[in-house]
Design a protein around this motif. Structure first.
Motif, short mmCIF file in Angstrom:
data_model
loop_
_atom_site.label_atom_id
_atom_site.label_comp_id
_atom_site.label_asym_id
_atom_site.label_seq_id
_atom_site.Cartn_x
_atom_site.Cartn_y
_atom_site.Cartn_z
N HIS A 176 10.43 -7.35 34.88
CA HIS A 176 9.87 -6.05 35.24
C HIS A 176 8.49 -5.93 34.60
O HIS A 176 8.35 -6.10 33.38
CB HIS A 176 10.76 -4.92 34.75
CG HIS A 176 11.99 -4.75 35.59
ND1 HIS A 176 12.45 -3.51 36.00
CD2 HIS A 176 12.85 -5.66 36.13
CE1 HIS A 176 13.54 -3.66 36.73
NE2 HIS A 176 13.81 -4.96 36.81
N LEU A 177 7.50 -5.66 35.41
CA LEU A 177 6.11 -5.63 34.94
C LEU A 177 5.51 -4.25 35.23
O LEU A 177 5.53 -3.79 36.36
CB LEU A 177 5.31 -6.73 35.63
CG LEU A 177 3.85 -6.92 35.19
CD1 LEU A 177 3.46 -8.39 35.27
CD2 LEU A 177 2.90 -6.10 36.07
N ARG A 178 5.00 -3.63 34.18
CA ARG A 178 4.34 -2.34 34.32
C ARG A 178 2.83 -2.54 34.06
O ARG A 178 2.41 -2.68 32.90
CB ARG A 178 4.90 -1.33 33.32
CG ARG A 178 4.36 0.10 33.50
CD ARG A 178 4.81 1.01 32.35
NE ARG A 178 6.25 1.04 32.22
CZ ARG A 178 7.03 1.91 32.88
NH1 ARG A 178 6.48 2.79 33.70
NH2 ARG A 178 8.35 1.89 32.71
N PRO A 179 2.02 -2.57 35.12
CA PRO A 179 0.58 -2.78 34.92
C PRO A 179 -0.03 -1.66 34.07
O PRO A 179 0.39 -0.50 34.15
CB PRO A 179 0.02 -2.76 36.34
CG PRO A 179 1.18 -3.11 37.22
CD PRO A 179 2.36 -2.50 36.55
N SER A 180 -0.99 -2.02 33.26
CA SER A 180 -1.69 -1.02 32.47
C SER A 180 -2.51 -0.12 33.40
O SER A 180 -3.15 -0.61 34.34
CB SER A 180 -2.62 -1.70 31.46
OG SER A 180 -3.47 -0.75 30.84
N THR A 181 -2.47 1.17 33.15
CA THR A 181 -3.25 2.11 33.96
C THR A 181 -4.61 2.41 33.32
O THR A 181 -5.40 3.16 33.90
CB THR A 181 -2.49 3.43 34.16
OG1 THR A 181 -2.19 3.99 32.87
CG2 THR A 181 -1.18 3.19 34.91
N ALA A 182 -4.86 1.83 32.15
CA ALA A 182 -6.14 2.07 31.48
C ALA A 182 -7.28 1.49 32.31
O ALA A 182 -7.17 0.39 32.87
CB ALA A 182 -6.13 1.44 30.09
N ARG A 183 -8.35 2.24 32.39
CA ARG A 183 -9.53 1.78 33.14
C ARG A 183 -10.65 1.55 32.13
O ARG A 183 -11.15 2.50 31.52
CB ARG A 183 -9.94 2.82 34.17
CG ARG A 183 -11.02 2.37 35.12
CD ARG A 183 -11.08 3.31 36.34
NE ARG A 183 -12.16 2.97 37.24
CZ ARG A 183 -13.37 3.56 37.20
NH1 ARG A 183 -13.61 4.52 36.33
NH2 ARG A 183 -14.31 3.22 38.05
N LEU A 184 -11.00 0.30 31.91
CA LEU A 184 -11.98 -0.08 30.90
C LEU A 184 -13.35 -0.22 31.56
O LEU A 184 -13.58 -1.13 32.35
CB LEU A 184 -11.56 -1.38 30.23
CG LEU A 184 -10.11 -1.40 29.69
CD1 LEU A 184 -9.77 -2.76 29.12
CD2 LEU A 184 -9.93 -0.32 28.64
N VAL A 185 -14.25 0.70 31.20
CA VAL A 185 -15.58 0.72 31.80
C VAL A 185 -16.58 0.17 30.78
O VAL A 185 -16.62 0.63 29.63
CB VAL A 185 -15.98 2.15 32.22
CG1 VAL A 185 -17.39 2.16 32.81
CG2 VAL A 185 -14.97 2.69 33.23
N GLU A 186 -17.37 -0.79 31.21
CA GLU A 186 -18.34 -1.42 30.31
C GLU A 186 -19.34 -0.40 29.78
O GLU A 186 -19.91 0.40 30.54
CB GLU A 186 -19.09 -2.54 31.05
CG GLU A 186 -19.97 -3.39 30.14
CD GLU A 186 -20.59 -4.56 30.88
OE1 GLU A 186 -21.02 -5.51 30.23
OE2 GLU A 186 -20.62 -4.50 32.13
N GLY A 187 -19.55 -0.41 28.46
CA GLY A 187 -20.52 0.47 27.84
C GLY A 187 -20.03 1.89 27.59
O GLY A 187 -20.77 2.71 27.03
N GLU A 188 -18.82 2.20 27.99
CA GLU A 188 -18.29 3.56 27.82
C GLU A 188 -17.75 3.75 26.41
O GLU A 188 -17.02 2.89 25.89
CB GLU A 188 -17.19 3.82 28.85
CG GLU A 188 -16.65 5.24 28.84
CD GLU A 188 -15.60 5.45 29.91
OE1 GLU A 188 -15.69 6.45 30.66
OE2 GLU A 188 -14.67 4.61 30.01
N SER A 189 -18.09 4.88 25.79
CA SER A 189 -17.59 5.16 24.45
C SER A 189 -16.12 5.54 24.51
O SER A 189 -15.60 5.92 25.56
CB SER A 189 -18.38 6.31 23.81
OG SER A 189 -18.11 7.54 24.47
#
Length: 212
Positions: A176-189
């Motif tokens: 069972h795999l739960r993908p991460s919902t985090a959205r990592l934006v380059e340069g974002e604090s």
């Protein structure tokens, strides 16, 4: 004053009767009040438990399981996922416990576009049996680039994991795999990331079930 064998007058009999029951009435009322209070506590606890369950379900809805056929891939949040499982007798320097076997799990992710690249957080992985039993899958490393500039769309990257399960169910367990919902934006604090994440409505309940 009446003699010892003389019957008391109706007034005296009534007074004596009141005297005999004067102590029993408060005790009865006290018992009723105590029972009522206990009932109120039970109802309050039940209401509190139900309210707590309702709040939990509001914030943790039941998972929506998306079943993936053996050997197939599934796409979620602009990322294509694939899982392979291999039974091994032992790992370097680590033999399984008696009656158990190791599973080597490879989770492969392929970003379909820039949106998929931004969803490059590590997924949650569990080993499950259809009867409900669950075993841990421990990370052994990955080759997913940390920097956006190094992450290529259309290129597969892998997570390596291991788990130990009873030998008798090794061929039956699923991943069972739960993908991460985090959205990592380059340069974002970090502050801006949390502020943006609070506004985004991203489902947290989708799980990919890879059958064997």
């Amino acid at each position: 004053m009446p003699g010892r064998d003389e019957a008391p007058s109706p007034g005296e009999a009534s007074a004596r009767s009141r005297g005999r029951h004067a102590g029993s009435r408060p005790r009865g009322r006290t018992a009723l009040r105590a029972a009522g209070a206990a009932g109120a506590v039970v109802l309050a606890l039940a209401a509190s438990t139900w309210n707590g369950y309702t709040v939990y379900r509001d914030t943790h809805p039941p998972d929506r399981i998306l079943t993936v056929a053996a050997g197939a891939e599934a796409t979620l949040m602009r990322v294509s996922w694939k899982v392979t499982v291999k039974e091994v007798d032992d790992l370097p320097g680590q033999k399984p416990a008696p009656g158990r076997t190791w599973l080597k799990i490879k989770v492969t992710r392929t970003s379909l576009d820039a949106e998929g690249v931004s969803r490059r957080g590590e997924p949650g992985v569990e080993i499950r049996h259809p009867d409900g039993r669950v075993w841990k899958a421990l990370s052994q490393g990955d080759d997913v680039p940390d920097e956006v500039k190094d992450h290529r769309t259309g290129t597969p990257y892998s997570y390596d994991l291991v788990g130990m399960v009873p030998a008798g169910v090794a061929e039956q367990v699923e991943v069972h795999l739960r993908p991460s919902t985090a959205r990592l934006v380059e340069g974002e604090s970090v502050k801006d990331m949390f502020a943006r994440s609070a506004k985004e409505e991203i489902p947290q309940d989708r799980v990919l079930r890879f059958t064997r």
